[in-house]
Design an enzyme around this catalytic site. Structure first.
Site, PDB file in Angstrom:
ATOM      1  N   ARG A   1      10.661   0.418  -5.427  1.00 43.59           N
ATOM      2  CA  ARG A   1      10.484   0.738  -4.009  1.00 43.59           C
ATOM      3  C   ARG A   1      10.490   2.239  -3.746  1.00 43.59           C
ATOM      4  NH1 ARG A   1      11.471  -3.968  -1.093  1.00 43.59           N
ATOM      5  NH2 ARG A   1      11.743  -2.789   0.817  1.00 43.59           N
TER       6      ARG A   1
ATOM      7  N   GLU B   1     -11.552  -1.393  -6.998  1.00 44.29           N
ATOM      8  CA  GLU B   1     -10.242  -1.649  -7.587  1.00 44.29           C
ATOM      9  C   GLU B   1     -10.083  -0.900  -8.921  1.00 44.29           C
ATOM     10  OE1 GLU B   1      -7.513  -2.632  -6.727  1.00 44.29           O
ATOM     11  OE2 GLU B   1      -6.466  -3.237  -8.539  1.00 44.29           O
TER      12      GLU B   1
ATOM     13  N   LYS C   1      -7.126   1.751  -9.637  1.00 42.30           N
ATOM     14  CA  LYS C   1      -6.202   1.665 -10.779  1.00 42.30           C
ATOM     15  C   LYS C   1      -6.215   2.980 -11.560  1.00 42.30           C
ATOM     16  CE  LYS C   1      -4.097  -1.099 -10.152  1.00 42.30           C
ATOM     17  NZ  LYS C   1      -4.210  -2.082  -9.133  1.00 42.30           N
TER      18      LYS C   1
ATOM     19  N   LYS D   1       6.114   0.418  -4.823  1.00 39.86           N
ATOM     20  CA  LYS D   1       5.465  -0.889  -4.873  1.00 39.86           C
ATOM     21  C   LYS D   1       5.379  -1.545  -3.505  1.00 39.86           C
ATOM     22  CE  LYS D   1       4.506  -4.674  -7.651  1.00 39.86           C
ATOM     23  NZ  LYS D   1       3.141  -4.239  -7.914  1.00 39.86           N
TER      24      LYS D   1
ATOM     25  N   HIS E   1     -27.747   7.818  -2.410  1.00 40.23           N
ATOM     26  CA  HIS E   1     -27.702   8.298  -1.019  1.00 40.23           C
ATOM     27  C   HIS E   1     -26.690   9.426  -0.842  1.00 40.23           C
ATOM     28  CE1 HIS E   1     -30.439   5.178   0.223  1.00 40.23           C
ATOM     29  NE2 HIS E   1     -29.695   4.278  -0.399  1.00 40.23           N
TER      30      HIS E   1
ATOM     31  N   TRP F   1      11.980   6.672  -1.445  1.00 40.72           N
ATOM     32  CA  TRP F   1      10.587   7.093  -1.378  1.00 40.72           C
ATOM     33  C   TRP F   1      10.510   7.976  -0.130  1.00 40.72           C
ATOM     34  CZ3 TRP F   1       6.383   6.551   2.036  1.00 40.72           C
ATOM     35  CH2 TRP F   1       5.119   6.850   1.478  1.00 40.72           C
TER      36      TRP F   1
ATOM     37  N   ASN G   1      16.434   2.137   4.785  1.00 39.08           N
ATOM     38  CA  ASN G   1      15.022   1.966   4.410  1.00 39.08           C
ATOM     39  C   ASN G   1      14.242   1.782   5.704  1.00 39.08           C
ATOM     40  OD1 ASN G   1      12.516   1.055   3.429  1.00 39.08           O
ATOM     41  ND2 ASN G   1      13.245  -1.035   3.254  1.00 39.08           N
ATOM     42  N   GLY G   2      13.260   2.649   5.937  1.00 35.39           N
ATOM     43  CA  GLY G   2      12.469   2.531   7.170  1.00 35.39           C
ATOM     44  C   GLY G   2      12.255   3.902   7.776  1.00 35.39           C
TER      45      GLY G   2
ATOM     46  N   CYS H   1      11.820   2.631   0.043  1.00 36.28           N
ATOM     47  CA  CYS H   1      13.202   2.824  -0.374  1.00 36.28           C
ATOM     48  C   CYS H   1      13.852   1.465  -0.639  1.00 36.28           C
ATOM     49  CB  CYS H   1      14.063   3.550   0.666  1.00 36.28           C
ATOM     50  SG  CYS H   1      13.389   5.119   1.167  1.00 36.28           S
TER      51      CYS H   1
ATOM     52  N   GLU I   1      -4.477   5.843  -9.496  1.00 40.96           N
ATOM     53  CA  GLU I   1      -3.043   5.790  -9.217  1.00 40.96           C
ATOM     54  C   GLU I   1      -2.190   5.967 -10.461  1.00 40.96           C
ATOM     55  OE1 GLU I   1      -1.398   2.197  -7.503  1.00 40.96           O
ATOM     56  OE2 GLU I   1      -2.814   0.953  -8.592  1.00 40.96           O
TER      57      GLU I   1
HETATM   58  O1  M6R Z   1       2.437  -5.854  -1.382  1.00 40.34           O
HETATM   59  P1  M6R Z   1       1.013  -5.631  -0.925  1.00 40.34           P
HETATM   60  O2  M6R Z   1       0.048  -6.473  -1.690  1.00 40.34           O
HETATM   61  O3  M6R Z   1       0.862  -5.817   0.546  1.00 40.34           O
HETATM   62  O4  M6R Z   1       0.715  -4.128  -1.250  1.00 40.34           O
HETATM   63  C1  M6R Z   1      -0.473  -3.525  -0.822  1.00 40.34           C
HETATM   64  C2  M6R Z   1      -0.719  -2.219  -1.541  1.00 40.34           C
HETATM   65  O5  M6R Z   1       0.306  -1.315  -1.273  1.00 40.34           O
HETATM   66  C3  M6R Z   1      -0.799  -2.431  -3.054  1.00 40.34           C
HETATM   67  O6  M6R Z   1      -1.790  -3.358  -3.365  1.00 40.34           O
HETATM   68  C4  M6R Z   1      -1.126  -1.112  -3.773  1.00 40.34           C
HETATM   69  O7  M6R Z   1      -2.391  -0.673  -3.415  1.00 40.34           O
HETATM   70  C5  M6R Z   1      -1.009  -1.354  -5.270  1.00 40.34           C
HETATM   71  N1  M6R Z   1       0.269  -0.945  -5.739  1.00 40.34           N
HETATM   72  C6  M6R Z   1      -2.036  -0.663  -6.053  1.00 40.34           C
HETATM   73  O8  M6R Z   1      -1.964  -1.007  -7.399  1.00 40.34           O
END
Ligand code: M6R
Length: 596
Positions: free
Chosen positions: A27, A469, A473, A591, A492, A71, A97-98, A2, A476
């Site tokens: 956020r 990774e 990507k 984010k 396996h 969020w 936020n929290g 948030c 998500e």
């Molecule tokens: O801000 P951070 O690098 O600590 O965030 C960690 C993850 O939340 C972040 O890398 C997330 O997996 C990405 N948005 C994915 O693209």
């Protein structure tokens, strides 16, 4: 997660708050809302993102107010669960936020006292506590309220009877104060208020802030005044605009040559210059989440090869619960935001265990920069797209730089070898540009795979985490199920899932795993899978094995993840775009992940 914002001054608060929320939307975007004070309290909020709110919000005049972009944690995204929350009489408004961990018992207690709850959120108890303790002074009520809370919070509140006053507080979740001329601001993050001021105070845990347009008062939870100096923030807002690109993610992918160059320039790479952390640790442990975890995983291979230092990688959310038996490790926390609660908790745990900590962080002034003993800044600039791209690439550069330095310090790497690697690193922006030039060809491949319901990403050695990774990507932003696997592991178990309907993306660059990867490609081709391979320029052999090949320039094997990752970023981006997905704001994500 948030995002929260507060404003008091001479402008129309509605405009300042909506503009700030636009920059905080990364956020969370499940709902948005604002409260404006003008003798009375006006609150407007709804389920949905800020665009939706802006379309339906009425004129609201008033020169102080608070705003929120959500969020969801407790309670579905719906109007009643949106912030600001108000007390029973509609006099106090609050954004948060929290997570308030003891919200259930507080709710029961407050309901017994007659408070009427209108939402399913944990937050609502806070506004009813403020109501309960309010006796003409919101700051006093806030202090009493905070004494009852367990959990994490950045909050901002206002009372209709206290004209022009905003009271905020911080515990774990970030909160920054912006100082203007006859106006003051509060926000979860700097960009939200950077348009108006670059003079900031980063609040610390356990601090309460009381703002009017002319005064700023910081106190601790007991009421003792705290003197803090402001800092001038160097960040620019350029990164907060799309600059002609269709999405922030695409812009950020194309910014990578510059981000790499800036991070190399900032990394003190001259073999002779030093860093402020131990360059000769016995072992290294890397802790991070999501994409940053994958960067750390690639870093493990760099560290072990260049510095011959045993390195383990752990998900930050798991580290706290492990019994770490390492002997004198250097703990490296990687986080672009520097605010990821799981990673911050892991760093705190490591410190309690007596280990020294290094943070690799993109956001200057973020919490991790204060928690870690030393900091290495990546210089990716502001990243707005929820999917991390340029910040991840610069994390790889950071790991490479640190590994080279450690290698030299531990005398596993000669000065000449280090200089050679450093020179090669400086060519990386050019090499990344040549991958970006293939964006159209990668678009064509994205069209081939965009109808799939599931796909596999394969890689080995330091390109195995790149496969992880690539799959992350893809998942998500395109919502296609994807799994990253080491090439040798498929047989396996997961091979059972491979059919002509599951495309396979295989990283088969010229390194010591190349021959084995060819074998793995053969295994999936034999089961009917369409294979897109990423290979090294000039490798025509690979075309005999794969249906399509995208080439990267020839670089030292340890550098290949930087280039193969860019191919996979573009593949995910184009696939998601073909499918019409909300690329910069994928569903359910945010984010900055400030909940555990
Ligand atoms: O801000 P951070 O690098 O600590 O965030 C960690 C993850 O939340 C972040 O890398 C997330 O997996 C990405 N948005 C994915 O693209």
């Amino acid at each position: 997660m948030c995002g929260i914002i507060g404003y008091t001054g001479n402008r129309q608060a509605r405009d300042v708050i909506l503009a700030g929320l636009r920059r905080l939307e990364y956020r969370g975007y499940d709902s948005a809302g604002i409260a404006i004070g003008n003798g009375s309290l006006n609150v407007f909020k709804d389920k949905g993102d800020l665009d939706h709110l802006v379309k339906i919000i009425p004129e609201m005049r008033g020169k102080f107010g608070i705003g929120h972009t959500r969020w969801a944690t407790h309670g579905k995204p719906m109007k009643n669960n949106s912030h600001p929350m108000v007390d029973c009489n509609g006099e106090i408004a609050l954004v948060h936020n929290g997570i308030i961990e003891n919200n259930v018992s507080l709710r029961e207690e407050l309901m017994k006292k007659g408070h009427v709850f209108r939402s399913e959120t944990d937050t609502e108890v806070v506004v009813h506590l403020l109501e309960e303790y309010y006796d003409g002074d919101l700051e006093v009520a806030m202090r009493k309220t905070l004494a009852r809370l367990q959990g994490s919070y950045a909050v901002a509140a206002m009372h209709q009877k206290e004209n022009g006053k905003i009271v905020g507080a911080r515990n774990i979740s970030p909160l920054v104060v912006g100082l203007g001329k006859r106006e003051n601001f509060l926000a979860s993050d700097v960009p939200a208020i950077l348009e108006y001021t670059d003079r900031m105070i980063y609040l610390l845990d356990g601090e309460i802030i009381t703002l009017t347009k002319d005064t700023v008062r910081i106190t601790d939870f007991k009421g003792k005044s705290i003197k803090r100096n402001w800092q001038k923030v160097e960040m620019t807002l350029e990164g907060a605009e799309k600059g002609g690109y269709e999405h922030f993610m695409l812009k950020e992918i194309f910014e990578q040559p510059n981000s790499i160059r800036d991070t190399i320039l900032g990394s003190n790479l001259n073999a002779e210059s030093g860093y402020s952390f131990d360059l000769k640790p016995d072992t290294v442990k890397i802790i991070a989440c999501g994409t940053s975890y994958h960067a750390g995983y690639v870093g493990k291979y760099m560290m072990e090869e260049l510095a011959r230092t045993p390195t383990t990688v752990e998900l930050a959310s798991e580290y706290r619960f492990s019994s770490d038996t390492s002997q004198a490790p250097l703990i490296i926390g990687i986080s672009q935001s520097g605010e990821t609660t799981d990673t911050l908790s892991a760093i705190k745990t490591a410190k309690k265990r007596g280990f020294s900590t290094l943070g690799i962080v993109n956001i200057v002034g973020s919490t991790m920069t204060r928690e870690a003993d030393s900091v290495f800044y990546t210089r990716a600039g502001l990243e707005v797209g929820v999917a991390a791209t340029k910040t991840y690439i610069t994390q790889l550069i950071a790991m490479l730089s640190i590994s080279i330095k450690m290698g030299v310090a531990k005398e596993h790497l000669g000065i000449d070898d280090a200089r050679y690697l450093t020179q090669e690193m400086r060519k990386l922006p050019k090499h990344v540009r040549s991958v970006l030039d293939q964006s159209d060809a990668i678009f064509d491949l994205a069209q081939e795979i965009s109808g799939a319901r599931s796909m596999f990403f394969l890689g080995r050695n330091m390109n195995f985490p790149v496969a992880l990774e690539g799959a992350l990507k893809m998942k998500e932003i395109s919502y296609i199920h994807a799994e990253g696997y080491p090439g040798g592991e498929l047989k396996h178990g997961p091979l059972a899932l491979v059919t002509e309907e599951t495309p396979v993306i295989a990283i088969a660059v010229k390194d010591q795993t190349y021959e084995k990867m060819l074998g793995n490609i053969g295994e999936v081709s034999a089961r009917g899978a369409m294979v897109i391979a990423i290979g090294t320029e000039g490798d025509r052999e690979l075309e005999k094995y794969a249906d399509h090949v995208i080439y990267i320039p020839e670089v030292p094997p340890l550098f290949t993840p930087i280039l193969t990752s860019v191919v996979l970023q573009l593949l995910a981006y184009h696939t998601a775009n073909i499918l019409g997905c909300e690329i910069d704001k994928p569903r359910h994500l945010a984010k900055s992940v400030t909940v555990e």
